[in-house]
Design an enzyme around this catalytic site. Structure first.
Site, short mmCIF file in Angstrom:
data_model
loop_
_atom_site.label_atom_id
_atom_site.label_comp_id
_atom_site.label_asym_id
_atom_site.label_seq_id
_atom_site.Cartn_x
_atom_site.Cartn_y
_atom_site.Cartn_z
N LYS A 1 -12.95 0.85 9.03
CA LYS A 1 -13.84 0.02 9.74
C LYS A 1 -13.41 -0.17 11.27
O LYS A 1 -12.18 0.11 11.25
CB LYS A 1 -13.71 -1.41 9.14
CG LYS A 1 -12.54 -2.02 9.33
CD LYS A 1 -12.52 -3.55 8.69
CE LYS A 1 -11.93 -4.48 9.24
NZ LYS A 1 -10.74 -4.52 10.43
N ARG B 1 -3.13 14.64 19.43
CA ARG B 1 -3.42 15.75 20.62
C ARG B 1 -2.16 15.67 21.50
O ARG B 1 -2.23 16.72 22.21
CB ARG B 1 -4.55 14.38 21.51
CG ARG B 1 -5.22 15.12 22.34
CD ARG B 1 -6.40 14.21 22.86
NE ARG B 1 -5.71 12.66 23.00
CZ ARG B 1 -6.78 11.86 23.76
NH1 ARG B 1 -7.82 12.11 23.72
NH2 ARG B 1 -6.13 10.57 23.89
N LYS C 1 -6.67 -16.45 12.06
CA LYS C 1 -5.35 -16.30 12.32
C LYS C 1 -4.45 -17.28 13.07
O LYS C 1 -5.26 -18.18 13.36
CB LYS C 1 -5.18 -14.87 13.73
CG LYS C 1 -5.94 -13.64 13.02
CD LYS C 1 -5.32 -12.36 14.01
CE LYS C 1 -6.00 -11.34 13.59
NZ LYS C 1 -5.48 -10.84 12.44
N ASP D 1 -14.19 -8.62 12.73
CA ASP D 1 -12.72 -7.94 12.07
C ASP D 1 -12.71 -8.33 10.53
O ASP D 1 -12.24 -7.55 9.85
CB ASP D 1 -11.77 -8.69 12.93
CG ASP D 1 -10.43 -8.08 12.49
OD1 ASP D 1 -10.43 -6.63 12.44
OD2 ASP D 1 -9.38 -9.15 12.24
N LYS E 1 -7.28 -4.18 -3.34
CA LYS E 1 -6.43 -5.15 -3.51
C LYS E 1 -6.56 -5.07 -5.10
O LYS E 1 -7.50 -5.38 -5.75
CB LYS E 1 -6.61 -6.31 -2.92
CG LYS E 1 -6.00 -6.24 -1.61
CD LYS E 1 -6.13 -7.55 -0.60
CE LYS E 1 -5.74 -7.31 1.01
NZ LYS E 1 -4.47 -7.54 1.18
N HIS F 1 -10.16 -1.97 2.96
CA HIS F 1 -8.98 -1.91 2.00
C HIS F 1 -8.80 -3.25 1.11
O HIS F 1 -8.19 -3.11 0.26
CB HIS F 1 -7.40 -2.05 3.00
CG HIS F 1 -7.14 -3.02 3.62
ND1 HIS F 1 -7.83 -3.69 4.72
CD2 HIS F 1 -6.36 -4.13 3.24
CE1 HIS F 1 -7.13 -4.87 5.08
NE2 HIS F 1 -6.13 -5.21 4.41
N HIS G 1 -14.24 -7.34 5.03
CA HIS G 1 -13.70 -7.91 3.75
C HIS G 1 -14.26 -8.94 3.19
O HIS G 1 -14.13 -8.92 1.86
CB HIS G 1 -12.26 -8.19 4.25
CG HIS G 1 -11.52 -7.14 4.91
ND1 HIS G 1 -11.35 -5.78 4.92
CD2 HIS G 1 -10.66 -7.31 5.94
CE1 HIS G 1 -10.92 -5.02 5.62
NE2 HIS G 1 -10.28 -5.90 6.62
N GLU H 1 -4.15 -15.99 7.75
CA GLU H 1 -3.08 -15.43 8.38
C GLU H 1 -2.24 -16.23 9.19
O GLU H 1 -2.71 -16.80 9.98
CB GLU H 1 -3.77 -13.98 8.93
CG GLU H 1 -4.22 -13.18 8.30
CD GLU H 1 -4.69 -11.92 8.96
OE1 GLU H 1 -4.08 -11.07 8.89
OE2 GLU H 1 -5.76 -12.05 9.81
C1 BG6 Z 1 -7.53 -5.91 9.03
C2 BG6 Z 1 -7.98 -6.76 10.00
O1 BG6 Z 1 -8.62 -5.29 8.48
O2 BG6 Z 1 -6.95 -6.62 7.83
C3 BG6 Z 1 -6.56 -7.41 10.67
O3 BG6 Z 1 -8.25 -5.91 11.37
C4 BG6 Z 1 -6.00 -8.27 9.51
O4 BG6 Z 1 -6.88 -8.13 11.72
C5 BG6 Z 1 -5.91 -7.46 8.09
O5 BG6 Z 1 -4.79 -8.88 9.82
C6 BG6 Z 1 -5.71 -8.29 7.10
O6 BG6 Z 1 -5.19 -7.65 6.02
P1 BG6 Z 1 -4.30 -8.12 4.73
O7 BG6 Z 1 -4.25 -7.03 3.61
O8 BG6 Z 1 -2.95 -8.20 5.43
O9 BG6 Z 1 -4.90 -9.29 4.16
#
Ligand code: BG6
Length: 504
Positions: free
Chosen positions: A154, A50, A346, A241, A188, A184, A246, A222
């Protein structure tokens, strides 16, 4: 790599091109594809944004900087960078402005009489519907002169009703076969290997059921905090999230029946059956099935880190969970009464992701030297740090003693000298080829919102959240949802060397 098909020339249009996802993931993935010759030279990478202060040169510098940071090989090889630079185009304008789509059309390139386009919506979810509707109005979704596909990040909706409403709205503008809802985790290597492992080997299928498996643990830990994403994360929390998308997706691949083929709908039909069989969590018993907590300050890798409530843009009284664990049951013949335990958080001590299948114990322990119970067999699919498979068995320690030890059969996937693709590379490549198996279908997304709905509802009620110290695994109440499972949560800091482990 020679057997991997190159996609047809395509206009890859990124809405939200100046955003973080584009910089960190999409551009490096496209550059890797270019280096592997998976992207036709006639393709275009069109950034849409934009801000009128952007111009072609700044876009090029931006892409250069992204690759320098996240995929330097593309910069170091002059040919690669020149090829990528030649693909770059920029369209400036507002998503709701019809003239922007006119300019976008002019920037799109045709090859062999076809104008294929992949529209990647790397924009905030509240703009999805407007973008798709405007693309439709402008005629850019018409497939008469080439394929037109939409890739959506997402979160797709924020509950069952909003996901359904979005699906219905999309249906007015595009066919389901044009929508690629990306998760995603499905890109993997380790997750894809789970399907190969299950469906390309005969040896485990007889064991893959309630007769031999005690429970399944899917963990994504994480060590990063919320980073700069408080605005989004405050509304999402770990449940929305990570688990709704996932972890539930990964669970469907563990639990699904063998599809009739690897065709997109055949795989997704089986995944939907799993989701539909998930036993609803009784709204008045959420505490028996779900645990939430939030990180307080602590130490990660020897450095002091702040509490979630002290992170920038986080409400100092926030009750958003940064850790969530869920126990689900799949009510079908294969899995009746086998718990599937999902957990993620996290600011935990390490970054580790894995799927662990814990088998039942032998009906009788014949080995009197083992004072307690024999350790259970476990099959672990590691997604991070190293992708691979570890099988934990009991074996006799060689020698004249009669000691039993845990024996780890460790099979890393990486082959020396190989270069595993990143998840986004795999998924972009699939989307360009029109392969939909690794993308979520409308009904899948709605079903996964249904599964987490009672928990979301319960966690909206005023109530207190529990806390854990950043950098520790000491999370209150997590053991309560292990009730009925053999053993305890897996210790994710354990690393396995091929061979006997020191613990018996
Ligand atoms: C994302 C989340 O979809 O996946 C994040 O929004 C998260 O909060 C991330 O950190 C983790 O992905 P990966 O591939 O690093 O395990």
């Amino acid at each position: 790599m020679s057997a991997v098909p190159q996609a047809d020339p395509c206009n890859i249009v990124i809405f939200g091109a100046s955003g973080d996802l584009t910089r960190r993931k999409l551009l490096p993935a496209l550059a890797r594809m270019q280096r592997w010759n998976l992207l036709a030279a006639d393709s275009r990478i069109i950034g849409v944004m934009r801000d009128p202060s952007w111009h072609a040169e700044r876009w090029q510098q931006y892409v250069h900087a992204s690759l320098e940071e996240f995929h330097p090989d593309a910069i170091n090889e002059a040919d690669s960078w020149q090829t990528i630079a030649a693909m770059l185009e920029l369209t400036i304008g507002d998503l709701t402005d019809a003239s922007m789509y006119q300019r976008l059309r002019e920037n799109m390139k045709s090859s062999n009489g076809r104008t294929n386009a992949l529209f990647y919506l790397a924009i905030p979810p509240q703009w999805y519907e407007s973008a798709v509707s405007a693309l439709h109005q402008s005629g850019l979704l018409d497939e008469s002169d080439g394929f037109r596909r939409i890739v959506i990040e997402k979160p797709f909706g924020s509950d069952v009703a909003s996901a359904r409403a979005l699906n219905l709205a999309f249906r007015e503008y595009v066919k389901e076969s044009q929508i690629y809802r990306i998760d995603h985790y499905l890109g993997k290597e380790g997750v894809q290997n789970l399907m190969v492992f299950r469906f390309a080997n005969t040896v485990f299928e007889p064991l893959w059921n309630r007769n031999y498996i005690d429970h399944v643990q899917i963990s994504v830990s994480e060590n990063i905090g919320v980073e700069y994403r408080a605005d989004y994360y405050e509304k999402a929390g770990a449940l929305m999230d990570m688990i709704q998308s996932h972890l539930i997706q990964v669970m469907t691949l563990v639990a699904m029946e063998i599809p009739v083929s690897l065709d997109g709908n055949a795989v997704r039909d089986e995944k939907v059956k799993v989701l539909k069989s998930v036993r609803p969590i009784p709204p008045d018993q959420v505490d028996r099935f779900a645990v939430r907590a939030q990180y307080a300050g602590g130490m990660i890798d020897g450095k002091r880190v702040p509490a979630y409530r002290d992170e920038p843009d986080v409400d100092p009284a926030s009750t958003t969970e940064t850790f969530a664990a869920l126990k689900l049951y799949i009510d079908n013949w294969r899995w009746q009464d086998v718990p599937f335990l999902l957990r993620t958080g996290k600011r935990l001590p390490h970054r580790v992701s894995e799927i662990a299948i814990r088998f039942k114990k032998p009906p009788k322990n014949l080995f009197s030297q083992v004072k307690t119970q024999l350790p259970q067999n476990e099959l672990i699919f590691r997604l991070h740090p190293e992708e691979g498979m570890i099988f934990l068995l009991n074996a006799k320690l060689p020698g004249l003693n009669d000691e039993l030890r845990k024996l780890a059969l460790d099979a890393p996937y990486a082959v020396t000298g190989s270069d595993s693709p990143e998840a986004y590379e795999t998924l972009l490549h699939d989307a360009l080829l029109g392969q939909m198996a690794l993308f979520s279908r409308a009904d899948e997304v709605e079903e996964s919102w249904r599964i987490v709905a009672p928990v979301m509802q319960a966690w909206k009620q005023p109530g207190s959240i529990r806390f854990y110290e950043a950098g520790s695994w000491d999370i209150p109440d997590t053991e309560t949802i292990m009730e009925g499972c053999i053993g305890c949560w897996r210790d994710l800091s354990t690393t396995y060397q091929h061979g006997y482990t020191s613990s018996s």
